[in-house]
Design a protein around this motif. Sequence first.
Motif, short mmCIF file in Angstrom:
data_model
loop_
_atom_site.label_atom_id
_atom_site.label_comp_id
_atom_site.label_asym_id
_atom_site.label_seq_id
_atom_site.Cartn_x
_atom_site.Cartn_y
_atom_site.Cartn_z
N LEU A 5 0.84 -1.20 0.00
CA LEU A 5 0.00 0.00 0.00
C LEU A 5 0.87 1.25 0.00
N SER A 6 1.92 1.24 0.81
CA SER A 6 2.82 2.39 0.90
C SER A 6 3.47 2.68 -0.45
N ASP A 7 3.91 1.63 -1.14
CA ASP A 7 4.54 1.82 -2.46
C ASP A 7 3.56 2.43 -3.45
N ARG A 8 2.31 1.93 -3.45
CA ARG A 8 1.31 2.45 -4.39
C ARG A 8 0.99 3.92 -4.12
N LEU A 9 0.80 4.25 -2.85
CA LEU A 9 0.47 5.64 -2.49
C LEU A 9 1.62 6.58 -2.81
N ASN A 10 2.84 6.13 -2.54
CA ASN A 10 4.00 6.99 -2.80
C ASN A 10 4.20 7.24 -4.29
N SER A 11 3.87 6.26 -5.12
CA SER A 11 3.99 6.48 -6.57
C SER A 11 2.97 7.52 -7.03
N VAL A 12 1.78 7.52 -6.43
CA VAL A 12 0.77 8.54 -6.75
C VAL A 12 1.23 9.92 -6.29
N PHE A 13 1.76 9.98 -5.07
CA PHE A 13 2.16 11.27 -4.50
C PHE A 13 3.41 11.83 -5.17
N ASP A 14 4.30 10.95 -5.65
CA ASP A 14 5.48 11.43 -6.37
C ASP A 14 5.07 12.22 -7.61
N ARG A 15 4.02 11.76 -8.29
CA ARG A 15 3.53 12.47 -9.47
C ARG A 15 2.89 13.80 -9.08
N LEU A 16 2.21 13.83 -7.93
CA LEU A 16 1.60 15.08 -7.47
C LEU A 16 2.66 16.10 -7.10
N ARG A 17 3.72 15.63 -6.43
CA ARG A 17 4.79 16.55 -6.01
C ARG A 17 5.47 17.19 -7.21
N GLY A 18 5.53 16.45 -8.30
CA GLY A 18 6.22 16.97 -9.48
C GLY A 18 5.44 17.99 -10.28
N ARG A 19 4.20 18.25 -9.89
CA ARG A 19 3.39 19.21 -10.63
C ARG A 19 3.46 20.58 -9.98
N GLY A 20 3.64 21.61 -10.79
CA GLY A 20 3.70 22.97 -10.25
C GLY A 20 2.34 23.48 -9.84
N ALA A 21 1.30 23.04 -10.55
CA ALA A 21 -0.06 23.47 -10.23
C ALA A 21 -0.98 22.27 -10.42
N LEU A 22 -2.07 22.24 -9.66
CA LEU A 22 -3.02 21.14 -9.75
C LEU A 22 -4.41 21.68 -10.10
N GLN A 25 -9.41 18.20 -11.75
CA GLN A 25 -9.38 16.89 -12.38
C GLN A 25 -8.13 16.10 -11.99
N ASP A 26 -7.00 16.83 -11.82
CA ASP A 26 -5.77 16.16 -11.38
C ASP A 26 -5.96 15.51 -10.01
N VAL A 27 -6.61 16.24 -9.12
CA VAL A 27 -6.86 15.73 -7.77
C VAL A 27 -7.77 14.51 -7.84
N ARG A 28 -8.84 14.60 -8.64
CA ARG A 28 -9.80 13.50 -8.73
C ARG A 28 -9.15 12.25 -9.35
N ASP A 29 -8.27 12.45 -10.32
CA ASP A 29 -7.56 11.31 -10.92
C ASP A 29 -6.65 10.64 -9.89
N ALA A 30 -5.97 11.47 -9.11
CA ALA A 30 -5.07 10.93 -8.07
C ALA A 30 -5.88 10.17 -7.02
#
Length: 492
Positions: A5-22, A25-30
């Motif tokens: 679970l930790s690995d899956r969540l961190n892969s999602v959050f790594d993509r969020l951290r890399g975005r300058g703005a959200l 729809q980005d939030v809902r996809d995540a």
Amino acid sequence: MFDTLSDRLNSVFDRLRGRGALGEQDVRDAMREVRIALLEADVALPVARDFIARVTERAVGQEVLKSVTPGQQVIKIVNDELVTMLGGDDDGAGAATPLNLGVKPPAVVMMVGLQGSGKTTSTAKIAKLLREKEGKKAMMASLDVNRPAAQEQLAVLGEQAEVATLPIVPGQQPVDIAKRALQAAQLQNVDVLLLDTAGRLHVDEALMAEMKAVASVSMPAEVLLVVDSLTGQDAVNVAQSFTDEVPLTGVVLTRMDGDARGGAALSMRAVTGKPIKFAGTGEKLDAIERFHPARVADRILGMGDVVSLVEKAAETIKAEEAEELANRMMKGKFDLNDLRKQLQQMQNMGGLGMLAGMMPGMKKAKAAMAGADMDDRVLVHMDAIIGSMTKKERAHPQLLNAKRKKRVAAGSGRSVQEVNKILKMHQEMGRAMKQIRKMGGLKGLAAMFGGGGIGGATPGGAPGVPGGAPGGMPGLPGGQLPPEMQEFLKKK
């Protein structure tokens, strides 16, 4: 338990951290990916659905989407809601829920659950914890007359935990045993009486009737449901069945160190409405800890659990030994005997995997260790190598020439290359200690890091650390460590 679970969540959050703005729809996809991760972790569907709804409602708000660091804001919201799901307060406080022992002694703790869930062992673990950590005088009594040798098992565990157990009277029934246990506890001025009740292979009327009869006689202050984390969704179903029949006050999760997907732990609070009070983390009698929702949430999100690590270190490492070792290192007297003590302390604290799991940002390092086949056997091998040396060689590693190294390697069943690695590790630690001595010792190093000790400042202004931090280190050019120290830290 929560690794997948930790690995899956961190892969999602790594993509969020890399975005300058959200965007919304980005939030809902995540959140859709987070929902899938929760369901794959065996979290109950209603619990996962409610969790995602709460997180999404907060995450699509203006304070997140217009934030300077929207990705970090979303992660904080997920963390807060995860703490709440695990049993923390709505305001994000995730402290452990204590046992209700503030009643007229003896406070009765009744252990219930299915057969094979770990009730008897958990009873002994909690009794030992209460005796050692809270100074309570405890007594245990087995009411399990169905399972062969169940009462004898508790008596043996009582001897190991140094906790009194009620003498066995053959043929006596559970209600009568409970009455006798209460009388004995009152006569012996016992603070806490733990009743280990019988279990069944499934929930049935006879089991519930027996538990209700025992509860009416003993008037328990706590009724703890013991469930096995490895049973997944079925553990949640069992918890629901007991909740409908017995006035539960808390849950004990066993085998939290196993390879289950973690859904039982995440769903238990929402299903029962009762807090998880303890988590069993191994077979030994001291392998139990109070369940801190905030700390578990941090572990799941890869933030580590430094508080638990410090507590475990304080329990494992004797202050006098640590002070003596620090003094020896500062005087340049750090030999292989001292290194061996360090390795043994790491083993006592749970090994490399446990330590890496509790350190912030060490998730990837833990994975790299697993990929390189570096598990806790490495510590055992290193200990064997040092143990194959003579006393003189351990005190004076420079004596180890090629011939001696071959002898040590043969004696420990390892290779000469591994012997060389240990000697190199010892040399590097010695060089590091010399650099620290040049900077004024441990006090000087602490001063450069803000003079704080625990809770003090850290270089670079690390977020979340009380006291903030200076941008560099006073007394050093550009606020940098000496090149030798930098090289050592890079290698580590």
